[in-house]
Design an enzyme around this catalytic site. Sequence first.
Site, PDB file in Angstrom:
ATOM      1  N   GLU A 150       0.827  -1.218   0.000  1.00  0.00           N
ATOM      2  CA  GLU A 150       0.000   0.000   0.000  1.00  0.00           C
ATOM      3  C   GLU A 150       0.861   1.269   0.000  1.00  0.00           C
ATOM      4  O   GLU A 150       0.331   2.357   0.242  1.00  0.00           O
ATOM      5  CB  GLU A 150      -0.909   0.036   1.245  1.00  0.00           C
ATOM      6  CG  GLU A 150      -1.686  -1.215   1.516  1.00  0.00           C
ATOM      7  CD  GLU A 150      -3.051  -1.244   0.850  1.00  0.00           C
ATOM      8  OE1 GLU A 150      -3.318  -0.368   0.002  1.00  0.00           O
ATOM      9  OE2 GLU A 150      -3.822  -2.156   1.174  1.00  0.00           O
ATOM     10  N   GLU A 157     -19.398   9.785  22.970  1.00  0.00           N
ATOM     11  CA  GLU A 157     -18.246  10.610  22.585  1.00  0.00           C
ATOM     12  C   GLU A 157     -17.628  10.243  21.236  1.00  0.00           C
ATOM     13  O   GLU A 157     -16.632  10.834  20.826  1.00  0.00           O
ATOM     14  CB  GLU A 157     -17.203  10.594  23.707  1.00  0.00           C
ATOM     15  CG  GLU A 157     -17.756  11.397  24.880  1.00  0.00           C
ATOM     16  CD  GLU A 157     -16.823  11.527  26.064  1.00  0.00           C
ATOM     17  OE1 GLU A 157     -15.607  11.346  25.882  1.00  0.00           O
ATOM     18  OE2 GLU A 157     -17.329  11.814  27.154  1.00  0.00           O
TER      19      GLU A 157
HETATM   20  O1  2HA Z   1      -4.331  -4.144   2.634  1.00  0.00           O
HETATM   21  O2  2HA Z   1      -3.458  -5.023   4.933  1.00  0.00           O
HETATM   22  O3  2HA Z   1      -0.435  -4.784   4.225  1.00  0.00           O
HETATM   23  C1  2HA Z   1      -3.112  -4.770   2.639  1.00  0.00           C
HETATM   24  C2  2HA Z   1      -2.722  -5.181   3.987  1.00  0.00           C
HETATM   25  C3  2HA Z   1      -1.386  -5.769   4.187  1.00  0.00           C
HETATM   26 ZN    ZN Z   2      -5.427  -4.414   4.570  1.00  0.00          ZN
END
Ligand code: 2HA
Ligand code: ZN
Length: 279
Positions: free
Chosen positions: A123, A177
Amino acid sequence: MKSTTELPFVRGFVRLCEIGDKLGFHERNGGNTSYHLTDDEIRAARALLKGRKPGPWTDVDPKGDVAVPQLAGHWFLVTGSGKFMRNVAYDTEDSIALCELDGDGSHYRIRWGLCNGGRPTSEFSSHLMIHEVKFRVSGGRTRVLYHAHPPCLIAMTYVVPANDKAVTRALWNTMTETSVIFPKGVGAVKWMVPGGRAIAVATAKLMEKYDDAIWFFHGALCSADTFDNAMGQMEVLEKSAKIFMTVQSSGMKRLGAIVPAGYRAIAKAFNLNLPTRFL
Ligand code: 2HA
Ligand code: ZN
């Protein structure tokens, strides 16, 4: 200071990973996180890494689709692809990487970490696109992006429609909250392939107005100024979702228990501007 792992931002990063693991937010290699260094932190890291050969320049996005020119030359600490959050504290230098971006924000090189090889999280390009948005809209305050797979929050996405209003109302209506923690509301991203450009673009767009987004049937992404706040937001999302699912399971579908006038009173008491479209 002798070692990179003693730098305060590295210690904060490692602690976030450790807490997330203890809370059950990260099965196997699930989840990832990234930290955007300040100029002072880059200077401190550079001083420690003097004489150490950086890794090769590598495309931020293997497909070459992503560049973050507004972050050119910036540094990020990030979890490694396939690495387990559980191991970040145990074997820090194998699990995370300190990365430097090049002059046009399309390549990175590893300055420290991933000592046995590997790449930043799948990511990484999504995180960078979101960091670029957050850097602009927060005036440089937002530093932490944290992605996790909290179970009740994922369960909740099977029950609530994938739109910002439905998700925000459901969460706000759990604990009094919750609206104070998420006064802008929470964004919803319908199911998409993780790690791809589409989910990055959709999330980056939502992050213009929200600090947190739910990825349907997957997890959530929180952005914050500090590690404490990023983890705090993820915990409140999960706890709220847990209450939501518990109430749903009991058969008492009393969504809307906190009435609009109640939110107006909360907004007044906490000096918040809660958008009326969520009431
Ligand atoms: O969305 O959660 O990094 C990809 C993950 C692993
Ligand atoms: Zn993930």
